[in-house]
Write a protein that holds these residues in place. Structure first.
Motif, PDB file in Angstrom:
ATOM      1  N   TYR A 207       0.772  -1.300  -0.027  1.00  0.00           N
ATOM      2  CA  TYR A 207      -0.005  -0.063   0.056  1.00  0.00           C
ATOM      3  C   TYR A 207       0.879   1.109   0.132  1.00  0.00           C
ATOM      4  CZ  TYR A 207      -4.314  -2.483   0.104  1.00  0.00           C
ATOM      5  OH  TYR A 207      -5.479  -3.170  -0.277  1.00  0.00           O
ATOM      6  N   SER A 208       2.004   1.283   0.373  1.00  0.00           N
ATOM      7  CA  SER A 208       2.987   2.203   0.277  1.00  0.00           C
ATOM      8  C   SER A 208       3.323   2.521  -1.184  1.00  0.00           C
ATOM      9  CB  SER A 208       4.287   2.048   1.253  1.00  0.00           C
ATOM     10  OG  SER A 208       3.679   2.087   2.447  1.00  0.00           O
ATOM     11  N   LEU A 209       3.586   1.424  -1.692  1.00  0.00           N
ATOM     12  CA  LEU A 209       3.957   1.330  -3.203  1.00  0.00           C
ATOM     13  C   LEU A 209       2.836   2.183  -3.844  1.00  0.00           C
ATOM     14  CD1 LEU A 209       5.960   0.764  -5.415  1.00  0.00           C
ATOM     15  CD2 LEU A 209       4.888  -1.462  -5.594  1.00  0.00           C
ATOM     16  N   LEU A 210       1.682   1.676  -3.783  1.00  0.00           N
ATOM     17  CA  LEU A 210       0.571   2.235  -4.469  1.00  0.00           C
ATOM     18  C   LEU A 210       0.172   3.596  -4.007  1.00  0.00           C
ATOM     19  CD1 LEU A 210      -2.238  -0.263  -3.669  1.00  0.00           C
ATOM     20  CD2 LEU A 210      -1.277   0.181  -5.753  1.00  0.00           C
ATOM     21  N   ALA A 211       0.430   4.056  -2.894  1.00  0.00           N
ATOM     22  CA  ALA A 211       0.645   5.548  -2.401  1.00  0.00           C
ATOM     23  C   ALA A 211       1.434   6.235  -3.061  1.00  0.00           C
ATOM     24  CB  ALA A 211       0.661   5.615  -0.857  1.00  0.00           C
ATOM     25  N   TYR A 212       2.789   5.730  -3.528  1.00  0.00           N
ATOM     26  CA  TYR A 212       3.831   6.146  -4.164  1.00  0.00           C
ATOM     27  C   TYR A 212       3.252   6.624  -5.551  1.00  0.00           C
ATOM     28  CZ  TYR A 212       8.364   7.232  -6.467  1.00  0.00           C
ATOM     29  OH  TYR A 212       9.047   7.714  -7.252  1.00  0.00           O
ATOM     30  N   ILE A 213       2.989   5.466  -6.306  1.00  0.00           N
ATOM     31  CA  ILE A 213       2.475   5.451  -7.525  1.00  0.00           C
ATOM     32  C   ILE A 213       1.377   6.643  -7.712  1.00  0.00           C
ATOM     33  CG2 ILE A 213       1.249   4.163  -9.344  1.00  0.00           C
ATOM     34  CD1 ILE A 213       2.694   1.685  -8.138  1.00  0.00           C
ATOM     35  N   SER A 214       0.553   6.684  -6.779  1.00  0.00           N
ATOM     36  CA  SER A 214      -0.560   7.536  -6.614  1.00  0.00           C
ATOM     37  C   SER A 214       0.083   8.903  -6.765  1.00  0.00           C
ATOM     38  CB  SER A 214      -1.494   7.473  -5.621  1.00  0.00           C
ATOM     39  OG  SER A 214      -2.629   8.532  -5.520  1.00  0.00           O
ATOM     40  N   LEU A 215       0.877   9.161  -5.716  1.00  0.00           N
ATOM     41  CA  LEU A 215       1.594  10.584  -5.682  1.00  0.00           C
ATOM     42  C   LEU A 215       2.221  11.121  -6.979  1.00  0.00           C
ATOM     43  CD1 LEU A 215       2.400  12.933  -3.832  1.00  0.00           C
ATOM     44  CD2 LEU A 215       4.241  11.846  -3.109  1.00  0.00           C
ATOM     45  N   ARG A 216       3.325   9.891  -7.479  1.00  0.00           N
ATOM     46  CA  ARG A 216       4.016  10.377  -8.600  1.00  0.00           C
ATOM     47  C   ARG A 216       3.473  10.600  -9.971  1.00  0.00           C
ATOM     48  NH1 ARG A 216       6.760  11.452 -12.053  1.00  0.00           N
ATOM     49  NH2 ARG A 216       8.968  11.098 -12.677  1.00  0.00           N
ATOM     50  N   PHE A 217       2.382   9.735 -10.114  1.00  0.00           N
ATOM     51  CA  PHE A 217       1.755   9.655 -11.574  1.00  0.00           C
ATOM     52  C   PHE A 217       0.478  10.167 -11.316  1.00  0.00           C
ATOM     53  CE2 PHE A 217       5.003   6.492 -11.461  1.00  0.00           C
ATOM     54  CZ  PHE A 217       5.815   6.560 -12.362  1.00  0.00           C
ATOM     55  N   TYR A 218      -0.086  10.314 -10.643  1.00  0.00           N
ATOM     56  CA  TYR A 218      -1.572  11.302 -10.497  1.00  0.00           C
ATOM     57  C   TYR A 218      -1.670  12.485  -9.719  1.00  0.00           C
ATOM     58  CZ  TYR A 218      -6.711  11.749  -9.577  1.00  0.00           C
ATOM     59  OH  TYR A 218      -7.934  12.092  -9.412  1.00  0.00           O
ATOM     60  N   GLU A 219      -1.331  12.372  -8.218  1.00  0.00           N
ATOM     61  CA  GLU A 219      -1.598  13.415  -7.397  1.00  0.00           C
ATOM     62  C   GLU A 219      -0.563  14.566  -8.079  1.00  0.00           C
ATOM     63  OE1 GLU A 219      -1.819  12.636  -3.128  1.00  0.00           O
ATOM     64  OE2 GLU A 219      -1.338  10.641  -3.959  1.00  0.00           O
ATOM     65  N   LYS A 220       0.711  14.404  -7.950  1.00  0.00           N
ATOM     66  CA  LYS A 220       1.599  15.434  -8.524  1.00  0.00           C
ATOM     67  C   LYS A 220       1.213  16.259  -9.940  1.00  0.00           C
ATOM     68  CE  LYS A 220       5.579  14.947  -5.692  1.00  0.00           C
ATOM     69  NZ  LYS A 220       6.984  14.717  -5.504  1.00  0.00           N
ATOM     70  N   PRO A 221       0.996  15.259 -10.855  1.00  0.00           N
ATOM     71  CA  PRO A 221       0.759  15.672 -12.385  1.00  0.00           C
ATOM     72  C   PRO A 221      -0.649  16.653 -12.163  1.00  0.00           C
ATOM     73  CG  PRO A 221       1.411  13.516 -12.572  1.00  0.00           C
ATOM     74  CD  PRO A 221       1.294  13.995 -11.001  1.00  0.00           C
ATOM     75  N   ILE A 222      -1.512  16.108 -11.584  1.00  0.00           N
ATOM     76  CA  ILE A 222      -2.959  16.888 -11.317  1.00  0.00           C
ATOM     77  C   ILE A 222      -2.742  18.103 -10.518  1.00  0.00           C
ATOM     78  CG2 ILE A 222      -5.349  16.814 -10.410  1.00  0.00           C
ATOM     79  CD1 ILE A 222      -5.013  15.243 -12.963  1.00  0.00           C
ATOM     80  N   GLY A 223      -2.044  18.058  -9.480  1.00  0.00           N
ATOM     81  CA  GLY A 223      -1.800  19.144  -8.582  1.00  0.00           C
ATOM     82  C   GLY A 223      -1.017  20.350  -9.388  1.00  0.00           C
ATOM     83  N   SER A 224       0.027  19.801 -10.395  1.00  0.00           N
ATOM     84  CA  SER A 224       0.732  20.896 -11.138  1.00  0.00           C
ATOM     85  C   SER A 224      -0.242  21.663 -12.256  1.00  0.00           C
ATOM     86  CB  SER A 224       2.030  20.339 -11.885  1.00  0.00           C
ATOM     87  OG  SER A 224       2.745  19.843 -10.798  1.00  0.00           O
ATOM     88  N   MET A 225      -1.053  20.720 -12.741  1.00  0.00           N
ATOM     89  CA  MET A 225      -1.932  21.444 -14.097  1.00  0.00           C
ATOM     90  C   MET A 225      -3.024  22.193 -13.047  1.00  0.00           C
ATOM     91  SD  MET A 225      -4.889  19.589 -15.894  1.00  0.00           S
ATOM     92  CE  MET A 225      -5.965  19.184 -14.491  1.00  0.00           C
ATOM     93  N   LEU A 226      -3.574  22.106 -11.888  1.00  0.00           N
ATOM     94  CA  LEU A 226      -4.618  22.779 -11.127  1.00  0.00           C
ATOM     95  C   LEU A 226      -3.779  23.805 -10.589  1.00  0.00           C
ATOM     96  CD1 LEU A 226      -6.503  19.851  -9.481  1.00  0.00           C
ATOM     97  CD2 LEU A 226      -7.332  21.312 -11.196  1.00  0.00           C
ATOM     98  N   THR A 227      -2.732  23.894 -10.162  1.00  0.00           N
ATOM     99  CA  THR A 227      -1.746  24.861  -9.339  1.00  0.00           C
ATOM    100  C   THR A 227      -1.621  26.119 -10.623  1.00  0.00           C
ATOM    101  OG1 THR A 227      -0.697  23.763  -7.945  1.00  0.00           O
ATOM    102  CG2 THR A 227       0.138  25.614  -8.423  1.00  0.00           C
ATOM    103  N   LYS A 228      -1.384  25.718 -11.775  1.00  0.00           N
ATOM    104  CA  LYS A 228      -0.959  26.740 -12.904  1.00  0.00           C
ATOM    105  C   LYS A 228      -2.541  27.506 -13.225  1.00  0.00           C
ATOM    106  CE  LYS A 228       2.768  24.343 -15.179  1.00  0.00           C
ATOM    107  NZ  LYS A 228       2.847  23.460 -16.431  1.00  0.00           N
ATOM    108  N   ARG A 229      -3.651  26.693 -13.137  1.00  0.00           N
ATOM    109  CA  ARG A 229      -4.910  27.351 -13.469  1.00  0.00           C
ATOM    110  C   ARG A 229      -5.634  28.055 -12.408  1.00  0.00           C
ATOM    111  NH1 ARG A 229      -7.558  25.097 -17.807  1.00  0.00           N
ATOM    112  NH2 ARG A 229      -6.393  23.305 -18.864  1.00  0.00           N
ATOM    113  N   LEU A 230      -5.294  27.785 -10.936  1.00  0.00           N
ATOM    114  CA  LEU A 230      -5.833  28.451  -9.979  1.00  0.00           C
ATOM    115  C   LEU A 230      -5.130  29.156  -9.097  1.00  0.00           C
ATOM    116  CD1 LEU A 230      -7.786  25.037  -8.655  1.00  0.00           C
ATOM    117  CD2 LEU A 230      -8.689  27.026 -10.165  1.00  0.00           C
ATOM    118  N   ILE A 231      -3.752  29.002  -8.879  1.00  0.00           N
ATOM    119  CA  ILE A 231      -3.049  29.793  -8.193  1.00  0.00           C
ATOM    120  C   ILE A 231      -2.552  31.074  -8.794  1.00  0.00           C
ATOM    121  CG2 ILE A 231      -0.918  30.015  -6.436  1.00  0.00           C
ATOM    122  CD1 ILE A 231      -3.255  28.120  -5.830  1.00  0.00           C
ATOM    123  N   ARG A 232      -2.550  32.050  -8.168  1.00  0.00           N
ATOM    124  CA  ARG A 232      -2.094  33.606  -8.732  1.00  0.00           C
ATOM    125  C   ARG A 232      -1.033  34.163  -7.793  1.00  0.00           C
ATOM    126  NH1 ARG A 232      -7.960  36.433 -10.392  1.00  0.00           N
ATOM    127  NH2 ARG A 232      -8.431  34.769 -12.074  1.00  0.00           N
TER     128      ARG A 232
END
Length: 376
Positions: A351-376
């Motif tokens: 489950y730590s591996l699943l959490a890492y995969i989620s962070l690396r390949f889902y949460e961070k990419p989505i977070g970066s995209m949303l940050t560019k759109r929402l954060i000023r």
């Protein structure tokens, strides 16, 4: 504010406590009684949020540079992508057996206000409703506490010292504990009056009963800001003091027959809140540095801390035919003859591996995209 690696590392301890407390629940009597108290990790998470939010936002609130837009956007980016994903996974895995109201309440994180939905789709998500409520209240609480302390210090100018401020900090915590207990009783009576049902978990699973956990962290952060590190060993001593408070609270709880029975004792109103108080002291000690802070600042601990949110949220997701998947996996491994401790370590790795995969390949990419759109 620069990152504080030790406070990321402590997240790994908190998430691990919750994880092992869940999957090894049936083994608590195999000389592992302490696992019954794995939920203390949640108290630590709440105290950590209170501490960090105060440190992060007090200056901008005092200087009138605080941005509600950026603040809410960052909170949304942090928790919503993974929350929505896990809710959808559980809904599909359980063949849409949940009501549409249940699903929508989880996606919006309002489910924690409704006892029937609070622990339905993915039980650990109850704490995210509490966190969301704290996010909305935090700027007001931080500004109020900062103004309150500044006023007291000005009135007592020339007569204050660290012990007086520590006493004021403790008094604020006591007042909030009393406030939470009173508001929980009022809410329970109100809920019963309108629904005819008694909500037994208001004090443990809602912001009404848990705001004092956050306030413990905030009050200690306020003290830490006024009186920063003085010597090399102060951090470790404060961590030790906080750990002793937690141990004494848990020993008292155990002596009363466990968490479900200790509530009958007149001291129980302060026993559970003291877990967050002890956690807040540990957090302040780690912030000040020392040997323990260095251990928790290692690359391994920081990485485990970074994936702690994913581990916490993912370990109870449902897969087809198996709700609470980490518990199901633990049971399966034990059925194969694997010792339960080895099985638990295997589950933790998976489950730590699943959490890492989620962070690396889902949460961070989505977070970066949303940050560019929402954060000023």
């Amino acid at each position: 504010m620069p990152s504080i690696p030790a406070l990321t590392g402590i997240r790994a301890i908190a998430a691990g406590a919750v994880f092992f407390g869940h999957i090894l629940q049936k083994h608590i009597h195999n000389n592992l009684d302490f696992l019954e108290y794995g939920w203390v990790g949640v108290n630590m998470f709440f105290a950590l949020s209170g501490y960090l939010f105060y440190i992060l936002y007090v200056d901008s609130l005092e200087n009138n540079t605080f941005s509600w837009r950026n603040y809410i956007s960052k909170r949304f980016i942090r928790i919503y992508p993974l929350t929505i994903l896990t809710v959808l996974i559980c809904v599909f895995a359980m063949n849409f057996s949940f009501s549409i109201v249940d699903i929508i309440s989880h996606i919006t994180l309002f489910h924690g206000f409704f006892p029937n939905y609070r622990l339905s789709i993915n039980p650990p998500l109850w704490s995210l409703t509490v966190e969301m409520c704290f996010y909305l209240l935090a700027p007001f609480l931080i500004y109020s506490m900062s103004t309150l302390y500044a006023g007291w210090i000005k009135k007592l100018e020339g007569h204050t010292n660290r012990y007086m401020i520590a006493s004021i900090t403790l008094l604020i915590w006591i007042l909030f504990v009393a406030f939470c207990n009173g508001m929980s009783d009022i809410y329970q009576n109100w809920w019963y009056y309108f629904t005819g049902k008694w909500d037994s978990y208001v004090g443990t699973l809602t912001i009404i009963g848990r705001i004092d956990d956050f306030m413990a962290g905030m009050a200690i952060a306020c003290y830490a800001r006024l009186y920063p590190k003085k010597n090399l060993f102060s951090g470790d001593l404060i961590v030790l003091f906080g750990a002793i408070i937690i141990m004494l609270a848990l020993l008292f709880t155990s002596s009363q027959g466990g968490p479900n029975l200790v509530g009958k004792h007149k001291l129980s109103d302060f026993i559970f809140p003291s877990l967050a108080l002890g956690s807040g002291l540990i957090i302040m000690g780690l912030h000040r540095g020392g040997f323990i802070a260095k251990v928790l600042s290692t690359k391994t601990m920081v990485l485990l801390g970074e994936i702690s949110f994913g581990l916490y949220v993912l370990h109870y997701i449902s897969v087809p035919g198996y709700p609470k998947s980490a518990v199901s996996l633990q049971d399966y491994l034990e059925s194969m003859g694997i010792h339960f401790i080895v099985a638990a370590l295997i589950c933790y790795f998976i489950y730590s591996l699943l959490a890492y995969i989620s962070l690396r390949f889902y949460e961070k990419p989505i977070g970066s995209m949303l940050t560019k759109r929402l954060i000023r």
